[in-house]
Write a protein that holds these residues in place. Structure first.
Motif, PDB file in Angstrom:
ATOM      1  N   GLY A 104       0.794  -1.227   0.000  1.00  0.00           N
ATOM      2  CA  GLY A 104       0.000   0.000   0.000  1.00  0.00           C
ATOM      3  C   GLY A 104       0.825   1.274   0.000  1.00  0.00           C
ATOM      4  O   GLY A 104       0.281   2.360   0.211  1.00  0.00           O
ATOM      5  N   ASP A 105       2.131   1.166  -0.240  1.00  0.00           N
ATOM      6  CA  ASP A 105       2.985   2.357  -0.249  1.00  0.00           C
ATOM      7  C   ASP A 105       2.779   3.193  -1.507  1.00  0.00           C
ATOM      8  O   ASP A 105       2.827   4.424  -1.461  1.00  0.00           O
ATOM      9  CB  ASP A 105       4.460   1.951  -0.138  1.00  0.00           C
ATOM     10  N   VAL A 106       2.608   2.538  -2.640  1.00  0.00           N
ATOM     11  CA  VAL A 106       2.359   3.212  -3.919  1.00  0.00           C
ATOM     12  C   VAL A 106       1.296   2.427  -4.677  1.00  0.00           C
ATOM     13  O   VAL A 106       1.043   1.249  -4.393  1.00  0.00           O
ATOM     14  CB  VAL A 106       3.633   3.317  -4.792  1.00  0.00           C
ATOM     15  N   TYR A 107       0.695   3.086  -5.656  1.00  0.00           N
ATOM     16  CA  TYR A 107      -0.208   2.405  -6.590  1.00  0.00           C
ATOM     17  C   TYR A 107       0.518   2.092  -7.895  1.00  0.00           C
ATOM     18  O   TYR A 107       0.187   1.129  -8.584  1.00  0.00           O
ATOM     19  CB  TYR A 107      -1.429   3.279  -6.894  1.00  0.00           C
ATOM     20  N   GLN A 108       1.484   2.932  -8.217  1.00  0.00           N
ATOM     21  CA  GLN A 108       2.254   2.786  -9.447  1.00  0.00           C
ATOM     22  C   GLN A 108       3.540   3.556  -9.298  1.00  0.00           C
ATOM     23  O   GLN A 108       3.595   4.583  -8.610  1.00  0.00           O
ATOM     24  CB  GLN A 108       1.448   3.336 -10.639  1.00  0.00           C
ATOM     25  N   ALA A 109       4.620   3.051  -9.912  1.00  0.00           N
ATOM     26  CA  ALA A 109       5.883   3.790  -9.939  1.00  0.00           C
ATOM     27  C   ALA A 109       6.581   3.508 -11.262  1.00  0.00           C
ATOM     28  O   ALA A 109       6.535   2.381 -11.781  1.00  0.00           O
ATOM     29  CB  ALA A 109       6.790   3.398  -8.771  1.00  0.00           C
ATOM     30  N   ASN A 110       7.223   4.539 -11.786  1.00  0.00           N
ATOM     31  CA  ASN A 110       7.956   4.404 -13.038  1.00  0.00           C
ATOM     32  C   ASN A 110       9.381   3.961 -12.714  1.00  0.00           C
ATOM     33  O   ASN A 110      10.072   4.621 -11.941  1.00  0.00           O
ATOM     34  CB  ASN A 110       7.968   5.744 -13.763  1.00  0.00           C
ATOM     35  N   LEU A 111       9.816   2.859 -13.289  1.00  0.00           N
ATOM     36  CA  LEU A 111      11.160   2.342 -13.052  1.00  0.00           C
ATOM     37  C   LEU A 111      11.974   2.476 -14.330  1.00  0.00           C
ATOM     38  O   LEU A 111      11.576   1.967 -15.386  1.00  0.00           O
ATOM     39  CB  LEU A 111      11.109   0.882 -12.620  1.00  0.00           C
ATOM     40  N   CYS A 112      13.118   3.157 -14.249  1.00  0.00           N
ATOM     41  CA  CYS A 112      13.891   3.491 -15.445  1.00  0.00           C
ATOM     42  C   CYS A 112      15.332   3.014 -15.328  1.00  0.00           C
ATOM     43  O   CYS A 112      15.839   2.750 -14.245  1.00  0.00           O
ATOM     44  CB  CYS A 112      13.886   5.007 -15.664  1.00  0.00           C
ATOM     45  N   ARG A 113      15.966   2.942 -16.482  1.00  0.00           N
ATOM     46  CA  ARG A 113      17.402   2.674 -16.556  1.00  0.00           C
ATOM     47  C   ARG A 113      18.007   3.619 -17.581  1.00  0.00           C
ATOM     48  O   ARG A 113      17.314   4.130 -18.467  1.00  0.00           O
ATOM     49  CB  ARG A 113      17.677   1.216 -16.924  1.00  0.00           C
TER      50      ARG A 113
END
Length: 367
Positions: A104-113
């Protein structure tokens, strides 16, 4: 348009405008900088994902909707690209984001490289206008362009000018301002073709749309924020995206410091809730994103108009290294293998265009 190979002066192109020369520099995210920007002129803006924001007031500005032409681009060796997260590292990051969603910390996060390749031309700095022209020919994009401010530039009053070297080929609108209306058009949902877009993509887009609505509410007149287009399908070379357009009437007296404080970094490349997503990104990504996932464009203070793209599909160069970022939005429904493949899909065409040596390109295109 101004001559592309003119390295002595700063050059820029974006959104129907070409510009050359710098006569002032401000940070529009500060109260003092936003006030000076508002006094007039056309300013090219580059903001990094981490929040370093600079606006360069350009000396010469002309309308230019022509496809850019420049000197041949000499890119890096295609075999020399490295990545800040390899496949195993990226998949591990996807699993970490899914765990944060479960808690429940986030609903969505963008993960990049970030991809990187050595590039050290004999002449000093590579020609950003040449890469701009190369990408415009091979991968036309609505928010493509370049800004090249060579090192060691001075303002007319002797102050040093911060250098810049950024070439976006972005399909995504961060902010536009026209006739008092502030708009944003987040992209969430990517596939090779429109038939590959899924319900997961739709849910992710709606989630980020809500975040953009909340951001615009902070600087728009109450009751005016609305969704103008929901889940539009846009097709670009080799990719299809879901795009939603949100708009609102800008509050009287709101400056660019207020606008950026309310909306930056772009919702589509951070996550929801934004603060928690940014903390998670900082913990999982081993290198800064820099101009990638930031913002790029211009502000016309005289006409009270602006056009800023999200800094995705973006190259930047510094200290002998060319970089390019790629990523994906991660939700509970994400598959680690599928998200890794999405980052490859977003990178393969543009990195290929930027890597092809000019001599090989000439031979191929003359056939």
């Amino acid at each position: 348009m101004f001559h592309a190979a003119q390295q002595a002066a700063a050059t820029a192109r974006f959104g129907g405008i070409a510009a050359r020369g710098v006569i002032d520099v401000v940070d529009p995210s500060t109260r003092a900088g936003a006030a000076r920007l508002a006094e007039g002129g056309t300013w090219f803006v580059r903001a990094t994902f981490e929040g370093d924001c600079v606006a360069w007031r350009m000396a010469e500005v002309v309308a230019d909707d022509a496809t850019p032409a420049g000197a041949p681009w000499e890119g890096p060796d295609p075999a020399r690209w490295s990545t800040s997260l390899d496949a195993d590292g990226y998949r591990s990051g996807v699993r970490a984001v899914r765990a944060a969603v479960h808690e429940g910390d986030v609903y969505q996060a963008n993960l990049c490289r970030v991809l990187a390749a050595p590039l050290a031309p004999a002449g000093g700095e590579p020609d950003a206008a040449a890469l701009d022209a190369r990408l415009a020919a091979g991968n036309p994009s609505p928010y493509g362009g370049h800004l090249h401010v060579p090192a060691d530039q001075l303002l007319p009053d002797g102050r040093p000018v911060p250098p810049a070297w950024v070439v976006p080929a972005s399909p995504e609108l961060f902010l536009s301002l026209d006739d008092g209306v502030l708009r944003s058009a987040p992209i969430k949902g990517t596939a090779a073709t429109a038939t590959g877009l899924t319900p997961k993509d739709e849910a992710e887009n709606i989630m980020i749309t809500d975040l953009v609505r909340n951001d615009l509410h902070r600087v728009c007149t109450p009751g005016t924020v609305r969704v103008e287009k929901l889940l539009d399908v846009e097709e670009h070379p080799g990719l299809a995206h879901l795009v939603t357009t949100v708009a609102g009437e800008l509050l009287p007296g709101a400056g660019w410091d207020d606008i950026l404080a309310a909306t930056f970094p772009p919702a589509s490349v951070s996550g929801a809730p934004k603060r928690a997503a940014l903390d998670l990104i900082a913990a999982l990504e081993p290198v800064p994103r820099g101009p990638y996932c930031g913002a790029f464009g211009w502000i016309d203070a005289d006409a009270r108009r602006a056009l800023l793209g999200v800094g995705i599909r973006t190259f930047w160069w510094e200290a002998g290294v060319l970089r390019f970022g790629t990523g994906a939005g991660i939700t509970w429904g994400s598959d680690p293998d599928g998200e890794w493949r999405e980052t490859e899909l977003k990178a393969v065409r543009l990195v290929g265009l930027a890597s092809v040596p000019a001599r090989l390109r000439t031979t191929t295109e003359d056939r």
